[in-house]
Design a protein around this motif. Structure first.
Motif, PDB file in Angstrom:
ATOM      1  N   THR A 319     -12.465   1.568 -12.805  1.00  0.00           N
ATOM      2  CA  THR A 319     -11.357   2.512 -12.771  1.00  0.00           C
ATOM      3  C   THR A 319     -10.185   1.930 -13.561  1.00  0.00           C
ATOM      4  OG1 THR A 319     -12.048   3.273 -10.590  1.00  0.00           O
ATOM      5  CG2 THR A 319      -9.815   3.836 -11.296  1.00  0.00           C
ATOM      6  N   VAL A 320      -9.785   2.606 -14.618  1.00  0.00           N
ATOM      7  CA  VAL A 320      -8.781   2.075 -15.535  1.00  0.00           C
ATOM      8  C   VAL A 320      -7.391   2.073 -14.912  1.00  0.00           C
ATOM      9  CG1 VAL A 320      -7.708   2.320 -17.790  1.00  0.00           C
ATOM     10  CG2 VAL A 320     -10.152   2.829 -17.501  1.00  0.00           C
ATOM     11  N   GLU A 321      -6.952   3.227 -14.439  1.00  0.00           N
ATOM     12  CA  GLU A 321      -5.599   3.343 -13.888  1.00  0.00           C
ATOM     13  C   GLU A 321      -5.663   3.442 -12.367  1.00  0.00           C
ATOM     14  OE1 GLU A 321      -3.580   6.563 -15.661  1.00  0.00           O
ATOM     15  OE2 GLU A 321      -3.776   5.825 -17.716  1.00  0.00           O
ATOM     16  N   LYS A 322      -5.006   2.514 -11.694  1.00  0.00           N
ATOM     17  CA  LYS A 322      -5.011   2.487 -10.243  1.00  0.00           C
ATOM     18  C   LYS A 322      -3.583   2.447  -9.712  1.00  0.00           C
ATOM     19  CE  LYS A 322      -9.425   0.187  -9.337  1.00  0.00           C
ATOM     20  NZ  LYS A 322     -10.077  -0.979  -8.704  1.00  0.00           N
ATOM     21  N   THR A 323      -3.431   3.008  -8.525  1.00  0.00           N
ATOM     22  CA  THR A 323      -2.161   2.906  -7.814  1.00  0.00           C
ATOM     23  C   THR A 323      -2.424   2.195  -6.492  1.00  0.00           C
ATOM     24  OG1 THR A 323      -2.422   4.990  -6.600  1.00  0.00           O
ATOM     25  CG2 THR A 323      -1.491   5.116  -8.824  1.00  0.00           C
ATOM     26  N   PRO A 324      -1.392   1.670  -5.852  1.00  0.00           N
ATOM     27  CA  PRO A 324      -1.596   0.971  -4.576  1.00  0.00           C
ATOM     28  C   PRO A 324      -2.232   1.843  -3.506  1.00  0.00           C
ATOM     29  CG  PRO A 324       0.563   0.464  -5.489  1.00  0.00           C
ATOM     30  CD  PRO A 324      -0.013   1.552  -6.349  1.00  0.00           C
ATOM     31  N   ASN A 325      -2.092   3.178  -3.631  1.00  0.00           N
ATOM     32  CA  ASN A 325      -2.648   4.076  -2.615  1.00  0.00           C
ATOM     33  C   ASN A 325      -4.092   4.479  -2.890  1.00  0.00           C
ATOM     34  OD1 ASN A 325      -0.211   4.144  -1.170  1.00  0.00           O
ATOM     35  ND2 ASN A 325       0.603   5.766  -2.503  1.00  0.00           N
ATOM     36  N   ASP A 326      -4.615   4.103  -4.050  1.00  0.00           N
ATOM     37  CA  ASP A 326      -5.998   4.456  -4.373  1.00  0.00           C
ATOM     38  C   ASP A 326      -6.962   3.740  -3.435  1.00  0.00           C
ATOM     39  OD1 ASP A 326      -5.318   6.144  -6.390  1.00  0.00           O
ATOM     40  OD2 ASP A 326      -5.620   4.695  -8.009  1.00  0.00           O
ATOM     41  N   SER A 327      -8.026   4.441  -3.094  1.00  0.00           N
ATOM     42  CA  SER A 327      -9.025   3.848  -2.212  1.00  0.00           C
ATOM     43  C   SER A 327      -9.951   2.928  -2.996  1.00  0.00           C
ATOM     44  CB  SER A 327      -9.845   4.943  -1.527  1.00  0.00           C
ATOM     45  OG  SER A 327     -10.855   4.381  -0.729  1.00  0.00           O
ATOM     46  N   ILE A 328     -10.310   1.814  -2.379  1.00  0.00           N
ATOM     47  CA  ILE A 328     -11.313   0.915  -2.949  1.00  0.00           C
ATOM     48  C   ILE A 328     -12.493   0.760  -1.984  1.00  0.00           C
ATOM     49  CG2 ILE A 328      -9.677  -0.355  -4.375  1.00  0.00           C
ATOM     50  CD1 ILE A 328      -9.670  -2.544  -2.235  1.00  0.00           C
ATOM     51  N   LEU A 329     -12.486   1.545  -0.919  1.00  0.00           N
ATOM     52  CA  LEU A 329     -13.556   1.510   0.076  1.00  0.00           C
ATOM     53  C   LEU A 329     -14.749   2.328  -0.408  1.00  0.00           C
ATOM     54  CD1 LEU A 329     -14.507   0.784   3.009  1.00  0.00           C
ATOM     55  CD2 LEU A 329     -13.393   2.924   3.745  1.00  0.00           C
TER      56      LEU A 329
END
Length: 670
Positions: A319-329
């Motif tokens: 995933t190129v663009e991530k924010t702190p709220n993005d899920s990584i689960l």
């Protein structure tokens, strides 16, 4: 009867014969399609066998309604009254009979299936099944839905112990489906069998000759394929199904069951164990040749948490663009975290805990990943010891129509015993039964105790796996057609506009949110210990990546298993299949021939399995006398025999033997 196309349209000689007799009179009805090689002979044989069995069991008539097309005689040629192009009678005999069990049935002259049931011959089954076990070399036990009468912890513990003890006595490993619940914590169970069976060499080389299935149905497609292949390719393979008497339930979707025993599983296994033990020296019990699969499963069990973690991290890194709220689960991480927590929490407070898995992805991920964490093994040979106690005693699934309606309500019913219960369901399944959450509110008394106080609440932890729609359909061929078939709208069914937090507030239920492995594991642990109903929204990564994650995990697991069976990992041996080694040689000579004589030809004598070079001494001595002096006659010790070193460690050699991987060209390397 007339076929489908001649029914209910005014055709001559067409009477509605479907269920023409009252159901209070006929014990069973079956509408059988016209003869065709599209319908395998195993279905016809199974229908006939089931009809006779039910007529005997229920002491009454059955109705087989068989459709026929013109011509009624088995003649080749045009079909009467059907003038369409290609309307001719044709029948491919080989296709009709190319099914599991047909060769056994047609060659033996015995019944398609032996049926044992209460009131007639169930006791005879003990002797017959025991004989099959004693004759087998590659026996295996398969556990499906054991169907406990309720979620009673003592009943579950007792049945689990009985099955484990029987496996010890019979020397057979167990393939335990997720519905077998607490059985997965027992030592005879092969961990992560679903992944092992996906390995080409294992699926091809397993070849059991005796399969004892306890309970039904089976969820695992890999286990079902293993059974089908075994019965298909070996006429001597027996498939015994044991479960309580459900007269109308055939529980044989692939038509492979050769013996059906209608009995309580625990009672049957206790009687069978006692009978085998009573034979004493007469019963030459040997461990199944498939027992080494336990070692394979345990090695994979140690590695699987890392495989899931590293695969999830690799997919997330794309995933190129991530924010702190993005899920990584990821969805496999959810089952991994549940396994962690349930393996750790073995306190009396959690005794009798149960798990309810929704259809679609949760039940499949449970089948793939829900095994207890590996415990320290002081004795690698102690295959048959009980391991963990902090694992759910029962796992419940709605598998009738495998639908997603009423999932929350059903889980609440399962949790009404006031033992910690966990529901894992998808976001679409939750939406189909959101009003079921009312059953968790403080307004309702417990159904299991009419005298309970109105404020008592079911301790159900509801885990909603939010992937923004229906992830299961991405695994189907329809997914590749994308917007050409409106995949996202009609199959993906997006749910991004729904707020589960607000729904929890509406019912006054505690709510937790998790979007990483660590946060979910902590949320789940805290919820279980709270002893109250709670909702955990597990926000996972985009469902479009779910297929990739599962495929990568399977691929990595297969690579790991391949390494186990092809290279050494034991301190006893530091050689690999690519190592050049010196094998001990014995040269046969004639004392009358001078040492300097020229020998231009060599005869190599090779011993067999479990032998050594000395087996050729007598022959070698005679050959020296009879052959010309130009022959150099030698014998050798093959790797792992006589004085030669191992190429593989003993346990690996056992695994390769179990999977029929020990061909000559794979082990003899100079």
């Amino acid at each position: 009867d007339r076929p489908y196309e001649n029914r209910d349209n005014g055709s001559n000689q067409s009477v509605d014969q479907v269920k023409i007799f009252s159901s209070t009179y006929v014990r069973w009805f079956r509408d059988i399609p016209p003869p065709s090689d599209d319908v395998p002979v195993s279905l016809a044989l199974s229908d006939a066998n089931h009809a006779v069995t039910l007529a005997n069991q229920l002491a009454g008539p059955v109705h087989l309604n068989v459709q026929f097309r013109e011509n009624l005689a088995p003649d080749q040629g045009p079909i009467r009254n059907d003038n369409r192009i290609g309307s001719v009678t044709k029948f491919h005999t080989l296709r009709f009979t190319d099914v599991p069990g047909f060769a056994r049935w047609s060659q033996s002259g015995s019944r398609w299936q032996r049926a044992f049931y209460p009131g007639k011959n169930v006791n005879h089954s003990i002797i017959e099944v025991a004989e099959l076990i004693l004759q087998s070399r590659r026996g295996i036990i398969v556990a499906g839905n054991l169907r406990l009468s309720n979620n009673d912890a003592n009943e579950a513990d007792s049945l689990t112990s009985i099955i484990s003890h029987f496996a010890t006595v019979a020397g057979m490993p167990i393939l335990a489906g997720v519905q077998s619940g607490a059985l997965r914590r027992e030592r005879p169970v092969i961990p992560f069998a679903e992944h092992l069976l996906k390995h080409p060499s294992i699926s091809k080389g397993l070849r059991p000759d005796f399969i004892l299935q306890l309970g039904s149905p089976l969820i695992s497609t890999e286990i079902s394929k293993m059974i089908t292949n075994a019965v298909m390719h070996n006429v001597q393979t027996s498939h015994v199904l044991v479960q309580r008497l459900y007269p109308y339930e055939r529980a044989d979707p692939e038509f492979t069951v050769t013996h059906r025993v209608s009995s309580d599983i625990g009672d049957f296994l206790k009687s069978l164990t006692s009978y085998i033990e009573s034979l004493g020296q007469q019963a030459t019990m040997k461990c199944s040749e498939l027992t080494p699969l336990l070692h394979l499963g345990r090695e994979l069990q140690k590695e699987m948490p890392s495989i899931i973690e590293e695969t999830s991290r690799a997919v997330n890194s794309q995933t190129v663009e991530k924010t702190p709220n993005d899920s990584i689960l990821t969805e496999p991480e959810i089952m991994s975290a549940i396994s962690d927590v349930l393996s750790e929490l073995s306190s009396e407070k959690l005794r009798g805990s149960s798990l309810f898995l929704s259809n679609s992805m949760p039940v499949r991920d449970g089948e793939f990943f829900l095994y207890p964490r590996q415990v320290t093994e002081n004795d690698q040979t102690a295959h048959m010891q009980t391991s963990l106690s902090g694992f759910p005693l029962s796992v419940n699934v709605n598998r009738g129509a495998s639908g997603i309606d009423g999932i929350i309500s059903t889980a609440i019913g399962c949790g009404d015993t006031f033992t910690p219960t966990t529901l894992v369901c998808g976001d679409v399944s939750a939406l189909h039964d959101l009003n079921g959450l009312y059953g968790l509110t403080s307004d309702l008394p417990s159904l299991s105790n009419a005298q309970s106080k109105p404020h008592s609440r079911v301790p159900l932890t509801t885990i909603i796996v939010n992937n923004g729609g229906g992830a299961i359909f991405s695994f189907l061929p329809i997914a590749k057609h994308g917007q050409d078939v409106g995949f996202e709208e009609f199959w993906g069914t997006p749910t991004k506009s729904i707020s589960f937090r607000k729904w929890a507030d509406a019912f006054g239920l505690p709510y937790r949110y998790a979007n990483s492995f660590e946060s979910f594991r902590e949320a789940y642990r805290s919820s279980l210990l709270s002893g109250r109903p709670e909702i955990i929204e597990a926000r996972v990564i985009d469902r479009s990546k779910n297929v990739d994650i599962h495929q990568r995990i399977t691929s990595t697991a297969i690579q790991f298993v391949t390494k186990l069976v092809s290279e050494t990992s034991s301190d006893e041996c530091d050689l690999s299949l690519n190592t050049r080694i010196n094998l001990p040689i014995k040269r046969y000579t004639n004392e009358n021939i001078s040492k300097g004589s020229n020998r231009s030809k060599t005869l190599l004598l090779i011993h067999g399995w479990m032998g050594d070079k000395s087996e050729w001494d007598l022959v070698g001595a005679e050959l020296v006398k009879d052959l010309p002096h130009e022959w150099d006659i030698i014998s050798i010790d093959l790797p792992g025999h006589g004085e030669a070193p191992y190429i593989l460690s003993p346990i690996q050699q056992m695994m390769r033997t179990a999977l029929s991987l020990n061909s000559f060209h794979e082990t003899l390397i100079f």
